[in-house]
Design an enzyme around this catalytic site. Structure first.
Site, PDB file in Angstrom:
ATOM      1  N   LYS A 171       0.879  -1.180   0.000  1.00 56.07           N
ATOM      2  CA  LYS A 171       0.000   0.000   0.000  1.00 56.07           C
ATOM      3  C   LYS A 171       0.912   1.223   0.000  1.00 56.07           C
ATOM      4  O   LYS A 171       1.442   1.620   1.029  1.00 56.07           O
ATOM      5  CB  LYS A 171      -0.848  -0.025   1.271  1.00 56.07           C
ATOM      6  CG  LYS A 171      -2.132   0.735   1.191  1.00 56.07           C
ATOM      7  CD  LYS A 171      -2.015   2.183   0.836  1.00 56.07           C
ATOM      8  CE  LYS A 171      -1.820   3.126   1.974  1.00 56.07           C
ATOM      9  NZ  LYS A 171      -1.809   4.546   1.502  1.00 56.07           N
ATOM     10  N   GLU A 246       9.147   1.705  11.292  1.00 58.43           N
ATOM     11  CA  GLU A 246      10.170   2.747  11.151  1.00 58.43           C
ATOM     12  C   GLU A 246       9.433   4.070  11.199  1.00 58.43           C
ATOM     13  O   GLU A 246       8.713   4.414  10.266  1.00 58.43           O
ATOM     14  CB  GLU A 246      10.927   2.534   9.838  1.00 58.43           C
ATOM     15  CG  GLU A 246      12.262   3.236   9.825  1.00 58.43           C
ATOM     16  CD  GLU A 246      12.132   4.649   9.322  1.00 58.43           C
ATOM     17  OE1 GLU A 246      11.820   5.538  10.157  1.00 58.43           O
ATOM     18  OE2 GLU A 246      12.320   4.876   8.123  1.00 58.43           O
ATOM     19  N   CYS A 280      13.286  10.627   7.136  1.00 59.50           N
ATOM     20  CA  CYS A 280      13.178  10.175   8.528  1.00 59.50           C
ATOM     21  C   CYS A 280      14.524  10.268   9.230  1.00 59.50           C
ATOM     22  O   CYS A 280      14.594  10.561  10.411  1.00 59.50           O
ATOM     23  CB  CYS A 280      12.641   8.766   8.578  1.00 59.50           C
ATOM     24  SG  CYS A 280      13.405   7.672   7.390  1.00 59.50           S
ATOM     25  N   GLU A 379       9.398  15.898  14.728  1.00 56.33           N
ATOM     26  CA  GLU A 379       9.847  15.818  13.343  1.00 56.33           C
ATOM     27  C   GLU A 379       9.110  16.888  12.537  1.00 56.33           C
ATOM     28  O   GLU A 379       7.891  16.854  12.426  1.00 56.33           O
ATOM     29  CB  GLU A 379       9.464  14.424  12.818  1.00 56.33           C
ATOM     30  CG  GLU A 379      10.425  13.863  11.853  1.00 56.33           C
ATOM     31  CD  GLU A 379      10.079  12.432  11.453  1.00 56.33           C
ATOM     32  OE1 GLU A 379       8.922  12.000  11.604  1.00 56.33           O
ATOM     33  OE2 GLU A 379      10.995  11.752  10.977  1.00 56.33           O
TER      34      GLU A 379
END
Ligand code: NAP
Ligand code: MG
Length: 477
Positions: A171, A246, A280, A379
């Protein structure tokens, strides 16, 4: 209008609804993808199961490796085409789009070579016994892929899963599907059996959620936000399905006074500018020893002022962000910084050539960001570097480890003993000493601690996560 790819066929979704594909460079729709639902996920999982039972599990590891090697070569042949697709879909500057396509080539090549080197053990046990361990695939694996590095994250995820003998249902993010649908088509062309690799597009809360909940999925790999990581974990927990997560980071770049600044500078910049900071493993916090703080900020400021965000095809330092909401997110962080009196050292600029409606953000270097501030803790996923000073090693370690994350860290010092001490003390899945590897290293195991997630992708280590270990004890007297 690329369709779902199930059982080696391009198929419409059960609902026949579509979603627009938007060009981040001008905000305009230029294609459509399928808006799939649980019914399409079910069809893909059934195809993957059939393939596993009838074909894939009968192939030797060497045969799986050979197919992956053929796919690697095919992707290499089509690297320019894939890079062009990715550039428009995700707004990547030319070099970045090409690097992503070549990384995909490397992932398939690496896992092709690794497929027949994965094996179990024999274990000494009681007299009259022989004990073996077998590394068996989980079965049907689900892969929820984000939009920041579609080809790279797809490569590391399905490359390892297929090599280890699993079949895959993927996906992609609804903002980054096109290259992956094309690669699935290439896999069919080189001889992957129907059902080995399936792609279902649509919204995360519809298709991603259905995949995480599907009882026929035996393992889930997820890369994305901590929030959705929690949802995936909860869905998987209902049926005790193993997951690899992750979930991003807030990577510290720790620069000591004795560092080689000329060597460090390009890494400090690219670690936050690469992919417009939508990485990331971005080096998004800059921790600098006090005596070097002002001179280093002055030099970095010069570099930042010269950085340009612009149309991807002009191969600028930064392309647009992926979507309007991501641009608003970055602006929100910067508004908050301003409101809280955080000073800007320097900012780059957005080129005049950009089209109206594109999602452009200039890179920004902030200073004296309080360690507890959102800018130092969360983040941003944009080109915003938060600098702060530290006094000594203990202080540097406290700051480096002082977030919920622990994915990647960089340490810059010429002192060999300190290099080792810091590498040991920093809590992260990867520590780079006098270099920084955001996004790099097909061979290097990658993953996080704390809220950055768990499980490892990349490298040989990832293959272990895509298998389950069976212990077989024979009593023969
Ligand atoms: P996200 O929502 O976590 O998206 C990641 C993937 O999960 C996408 O494929 C998404 O699909 C899917 N998804 C969303 N909701 C889901 C659900 N309920 N169940 C299953 N799958 C679901 O991330 P985002 O909203 O795109 O980005 C937000 C923030 O996440 C970023 O600003 C960044 O901080 C972080 N992020 C981190 C990474 C990373 O590499 N660690 C990557 C991307 C984002 P759709 O996109 O189709 O909804
Ligand atoms: Mg797009």
């Amino acid at each position: 209008m690329p369709l779902n790819f199930i059982d080696n066929q391009a198929v419409r979704s059960a609902s026949s609804q579509t979603l627009p594909v938007i060009d981040p460079a001008d905000g305009q729709p230029y294609d459509t993808i399928e808006r799939s639902s649980a019914a399409d996920v079910d069809m893909a999982v059934q195809a993957a199961r059939r393939c596993l039972d009838t074909t894939w599990s009968r192939l030797s590891a060497a045969e799986r490796g050979r197919l992956l090697m053929k796919l690697s070569a095919k992707v290499a042949e089509h690297a320019d085409e894939l890079a062009t697709i990715e550039q428009r879909d995700c707004g990547k500057p030319t070099q970045q789009a090409r690097a992503d396509a070549l990384a995909l080539v490397r992932y398939f090549e690496f896992y092709a070579g690794a497929a027949d080197k994965l094996h179990g053990d024999t274990i000494p046990y009681l007299d009259g016994y022989s004990v073996l361990t077998w590394r068996e695939p989980h079965g049907v694996t689900g892969h929820v892929i984000p939009w920041n590095y579609p080809m790279q994250i797809f490569g590391r995820s399905v490359g390892g899963a297929l090599a280890a003998g699993n079949t895959c249902v993927v996906k992609p993010s609804e903002d980054a599907c096109l290259s992956l649908i094309r690669v699935a088509g290439l896999a069919a062309e080189v001889g992957f059996p129907a059902g080995a690799l399936n792609i279902v597009t649509g919204y995360g809360h519809e298709v991603g959620d259905a995949l995480a909940r599907h009882p026929g999925v035996d393992h889930i790999s997820f890369t994305g936000s901590p929030r959705v990581g929690t949802l995936i974990q909860q869905a998987a927990a209902e049926r005790h399905c193993p997951v690899t997560l992750e979930l991003g980071g807030k990577g510290p770049q720790i620069v000591f006074e004795d560092a080689d600044i000329d060597a460090a500078l390009p890494f400090l910049v690219s670690a936050i500018v690469q992919n417009s900071g939508q990485t990331c493993s971005a080096g998004s916090r800059l921790l600098v020893q006090r005596g070097l703080y002002e001179p280093l900020l002055a030099r970095l400021g010069e570099v930042f002022r010269a950085l340009r965000a612009g149309p991807p095809a002009l191969d600028p330092d930064l392309g647009p962000l992926i979507r309007q909401t991501q641009l608003e997110r970055v602006r929100g962080f910067l508004d908050q910084a301003r409101a809280d009196g955080i000073a800007t050292v320097a900012a780059g600029h957005v080129m005049d050539e950009v089209a109206a409606g594109g999602y452009y953000a200039a890179p920004v270097l902030l200073r004296d960001v309080p360690p507890g501030h959102r800018l130092a803790q969360e983040e941003v996923f944009g080109p915003v570097l938060a600098a702060m000073p530290f006094d000594d090693e203990d202080h540097a370690v406290a700051l480096a480890n002082g977030t919920a994350f622990g994915l990647v860290a960089g340490v810059w010092t010429r002192d060999g003993a300190r290099q080792f001490r810091m590498a040991r003390r920093v809590k992260a899945g990867q520590v780079f000493v006098n270099n920084y590897g955001a996004g790099g290293g097909v061979e290097l195991p990658f993953g996080g601690v704390k809220s950055s997630g768990y499980g490892r992708e990349k490298g040989f280590e990832a293959l272990l996560g895509f298998t389950t270990l069976k212990t077989v004890a024979f009593r023969h007297g």
